[in-house]
Write a protein that holds these residues in place. Structure first.
Motif, PDB file in Angstrom:
ATOM      1  N   ASN A  48       1.132  -1.396   0.086  1.00  9.81           N
ATOM      2  CA  ASN A  48      -0.168  -0.241   0.106  1.00  9.81           C
ATOM      3  C   ASN A  48       0.984   1.104   0.037  1.00  9.81           C
ATOM      4  O   ASN A  48       0.469   2.520  -0.395  1.00  9.81           O
ATOM      5  N   PHE A  49       2.235   0.919   0.771  1.00 12.12           N
ATOM      6  CA  PHE A  49       3.071   2.409   0.649  1.00 12.12           C
ATOM      7  C   PHE A  49       3.637   3.318  -0.483  1.00 12.12           C
ATOM      8  O   PHE A  49       3.703   3.999  -1.007  1.00 12.12           O
ATOM      9  N   ALA A  50       3.819   1.361  -1.182  1.00  8.80           N
ATOM     10  CA  ALA A  50       4.261   1.592  -2.426  1.00  8.80           C
ATOM     11  C   ALA A  50       3.291   2.180  -3.736  1.00  8.80           C
ATOM     12  O   ALA A  50       3.394   3.085  -4.193  1.00  8.80           O
ATOM     13  N   SER A  51       2.715   1.385  -3.506  1.00  4.81           N
ATOM     14  CA  SER A  51       1.367   2.323  -4.622  1.00  4.81           C
ATOM     15  C   SER A  51       1.350   3.572  -3.925  1.00  4.81           C
ATOM     16  O   SER A  51       0.875   4.617  -4.651  1.00  4.81           O
ATOM     17  N   TRP A  52       0.550   4.547  -2.809  1.00  5.81           N
ATOM     18  CA  TRP A  52       0.786   6.022  -2.792  1.00  5.81           C
ATOM     19  C   TRP A  52       2.011   6.990  -3.132  1.00  5.81           C
ATOM     20  O   TRP A  52       1.957   7.666  -3.429  1.00  5.81           O
ATOM     21  N   LEU A  53       3.304   6.031  -2.971  1.00  4.66           N
ATOM     22  CA  LEU A  53       4.208   6.461  -3.567  1.00  4.66           C
ATOM     23  C   LEU A  53       4.413   6.602  -4.708  1.00  4.66           C
ATOM     24  O   LEU A  53       5.217   7.331  -5.260  1.00  4.66           O
ATOM     25  N   ILE A  54       3.938   5.453  -5.335  1.00  6.32           N
ATOM     26  CA  ILE A  54       4.036   5.257  -7.181  1.00  6.32           C
ATOM     27  C   ILE A  54       2.905   6.816  -7.573  1.00  6.32           C
ATOM     28  O   ILE A  54       2.825   7.589  -8.484  1.00  6.32           O
ATOM     29  N   VAL A  55       2.095   6.572  -7.359  1.00  4.74           N
ATOM     30  CA  VAL A  55       0.700   8.062  -7.260  1.00  4.74           C
ATOM     31  C   VAL A  55       1.933   9.280  -7.307  1.00  4.74           C
ATOM     32  O   VAL A  55       1.861  10.429  -7.971  1.00  4.74           O
ATOM     33  N   GLY A  56       2.088   9.344  -6.143  1.00  4.81           N
ATOM     34  CA  GLY A  56       2.746  10.945  -5.479  1.00  4.81           C
ATOM     35  C   GLY A  56       4.616  11.366  -6.780  1.00  4.81           C
ATOM     36  O   GLY A  56       4.355  11.912  -7.393  1.00  4.81           O
ATOM     37  N   GLY A  57       4.739  10.090  -7.003  1.00  6.25           N
ATOM     38  CA  GLY A  57       5.803   9.932  -8.778  1.00  6.25           C
ATOM     39  C   GLY A  57       5.273  10.614  -9.431  1.00  6.25           C
ATOM     40  O   GLY A  57       6.083  11.407 -10.362  1.00  6.25           O
TER      41      GLY A  57
END
Length: 141
Positions: A48-57
């Motif tokens: 879940n953290f990775a998914s949100w960080l990818i959206v920010g990226g």
């Protein structure tokens, strides 16, 4: 007496462009580290953290893509700026497919999501080094 001309070093890239480029590097790196943590621990929250960080990226990279495309205007276009724009666009496109990969079931995104995250981090490092490497000079009168 002749007027003297002094050289002034201008920004390599626009300050907002620099913030977006550096911010996207941090977000992509965080997503890759979250993927590594998920790969080692099987804790779904890392995914879940990775998914949100990818959206920010993706958001930060989209602004960097716009700045890099504006850098391709006729008067300021160089071979370096074209290569830089290609790297930034490739970073965003692979990041987008990485987001689609992470939208799957948690374990179904492995190892493809991890590999894509690592590729995007490498592209972000290359883009950041290319973006900050350019030195432009101007003259003061």
């Amino acid at each position: 007496m002749t007027p003297s001309r002094s050289r002034l070093y201008a920004y390599a890239i626009h300050p907002l462009h620099a913030v977006m480029l550096a911010g996207s590097l941090a977000l992509w790196l965080g997503a890759a580290l979250s993927d590594i943590a998920y790969f080692r621990t099987y804790e779904i929250q890392w995914q879940n953290f990775a998914s949100w960080l990818i959206v920010g990226g993706l958001v930060f990279s989209a602004v960097a893509v716009l700045f890099s495309l504006f850098g391709l205007r006729g008067a300021v276009r160089t071979r370096g700026s074209a290569i830089y724009a290609l790297v930034v666009v490739a970073m965003w496109v692979i990041g987008f497919f990485n987001a689609l990969m992470h939208a799957r079931d948690a374990w179904a995104s492995m190892p493809g999501g991890l590999i894509m995250s690592l590729i995007v981090v490498v592209l972000a490092l290359v883009a950041t080094s290319m973006g900050f490497r350019t030195v432009r000079t101007g003259e003061l009168k």
